[in-house]
Write an enzyme that holds these catalytic residues in place. Structure first.
Site, mmCIF file in Angstrom:
data_model
loop_
_atom_site.group_PDB
_atom_site.id
_atom_site.type_symbol
_atom_site.label_atom_id
_atom_site.label_comp_id
_atom_site.label_asym_id
_atom_site.label_seq_id
_atom_site.Cartn_x
_atom_site.Cartn_y
_atom_site.Cartn_z
ATOM 1 N N LEU A 77 1.150 -1.199 0.081
ATOM 2 C CA LEU A 77 0.036 0.094 -0.081
ATOM 3 C C LEU A 77 0.747 1.334 0.118
ATOM 4 O O LEU A 77 1.974 1.403 0.542
ATOM 5 C CB LEU A 77 -0.859 -0.085 1.162
ATOM 6 C CG LEU A 77 -1.739 -1.219 1.267
ATOM 7 C CD1 LEU A 77 -2.804 -1.181 2.617
ATOM 8 C CD2 LEU A 77 -2.697 -1.496 0.189
ATOM 9 N N GLY A 122 0.905 -5.145 1.394
ATOM 10 C CA GLY A 122 -0.120 -5.286 0.195
ATOM 11 C C GLY A 122 0.385 -6.043 -0.864
ATOM 12 O O GLY A 122 -0.366 -6.242 -1.756
ATOM 13 N N ASN A 146 3.554 -7.732 6.995
ATOM 14 C CA ASN A 146 4.287 -7.187 8.165
ATOM 15 C C ASN A 146 3.766 -5.811 8.625
ATOM 16 O O ASN A 146 4.485 -4.751 9.167
ATOM 17 C CB ASN A 146 5.817 -6.952 7.438
ATOM 18 C CG ASN A 146 5.865 -5.820 6.349
ATOM 19 O OD1 ASN A 146 4.929 -5.800 5.624
ATOM 20 N ND2 ASN A 146 6.960 -5.023 6.513
ATOM 21 N N GLU A 147 2.357 -5.778 8.614
ATOM 22 C CA GLU A 147 1.688 -4.214 8.875
ATOM 23 C C GLU A 147 2.245 -4.063 10.425
ATOM 24 O O GLU A 147 2.275 -2.752 10.533
ATOM 25 C CB GLU A 147 0.426 -4.363 8.969
ATOM 26 C CG GLU A 147 -0.201 -4.330 7.352
ATOM 27 C CD GLU A 147 0.181 -5.506 6.446
ATOM 28 O OE1 GLU A 147 -0.242 -5.297 5.405
ATOM 29 O OE2 GLU A 147 0.652 -6.498 7.100
#
Length: 271
Positions: A77, A122, A146-147
């Site tokens: 993202l 993303g 890995n957010e």
């Protein structure tokens, strides 16, 4: 930019799709949004338009999605879409991310990811929507959601997609720790289906595509829907609430400060 190359059903000598090889009904979609194929609002819109055109052209039965940016499949993202904007923009952006997931996850086409670079967050999600994943065997080409490392929580449909792929326990550990798996580990946990030398990723994706296209299309499509519809239906039912939750979360001062600090760190690295 999304580069789509195809051969259709006509014999085309030196077809750019397959470096001179002929394939029936397959398109290669090459992502080109330098430097790291970030999934910006504009890029997501173009990607979905390309998918819709291919789905509406009944000569196509499969897509190989890959990258035209060396060493990067997709960095995920676009954080600039999530930092320093107004709530209306955040809502518009998140709806586009949802649409990307829904459209690829439920596509009647066979979708194969030829992952020729690093694929966090993303980028990993996009690959997880595919029917099959081939990853280049380069230790730098890590893949994962890995957010949490950015102080962001992966939404339930990210989580559901990962659980469906690698199982509950592996997904729980991966999501909490924000793990990025190198190729061998990604293959071991089931994040990808094959790991191949980098110069064989595209040819392997084409060979796998041929196997999938040998299956009667109607039976394969119905089976795909049977397997995936319950997961997609949950987002469709809760879509508006998910957008509202995202906007509330991303508007928090602590989250905005964290994203701003991370973007500043990236600028310094580039400098």
């Amino acid at each position: 930019m999304v580069v789509v190359r195809h051969c259709g059903y006509l014999t085309v000598p030196n077809c750019p799709l397959l470096n001179g090889e002929f394939t029936l009904g397959v398109a290669v979609v090459k992502m080109r949004n330098p430097p790291v194929n970030s999934l910006s609002l504009e890029f997501l819109t173009e990607l979905l338009i390309s998918l819709e055109k291919l789905e509406n052209d009944k000569t196509f039965h499969g897509i190989i999605i890959t990258s035209d940016c060396p060493g990067i499949f997709s960095a995920g993202l676009d954080l600039t879409e999530m930092c320093g904007r107004d709530p209306e923009h955040y809502a518009e952006y998140w709806k586009a991310v949802q649409e990307m997931w829904l459209r690829f996850y439920l596509s009647n086409l066979v979708v194969i990811a030829a992952i020729n670079g690093v694929s966090p967050a993303g980028g990993c999600l996009l690959s997880l929507t595919c029917d099959y994943r081939v990853l280049a065997n380069n230790p730098k080409y890590a893949i994962g959601l890995n957010e949490t490392l950015l102080g962001i929580v992966a939404p339930f449909w990210f989580k559901d997609t990962l659980v469906n792929t690698i199982g509950h326990r592996s997904a729980e550990r991966a999501l909490q720790l924000g793990l990025l798996f190198p190729p061998a580990e990604a293959l071991r946990v089931g994040m990808v289906d094959q790991v191949m030398p980098e110069d064989q990723v595209q040819s392997t994706a084409r060979s796998v595509m041929a196997q999938w296209l040998d299956i009667p299309d109607h039976a394969r499509q119905l089976t795909k829907t049977l397997m995936r519809k319950p997961t997609a239906d949950r987002l469709l039912t809760e879509r508006d609430a998910d957008i509202q939750n995202f906007v509330r979360f991303i508007c928090r001062d602590s989250i905005q400060k964290s994203l701003h600090a991370y973007l500043e760190k990236l600028k310094q690295k580039k400098g």
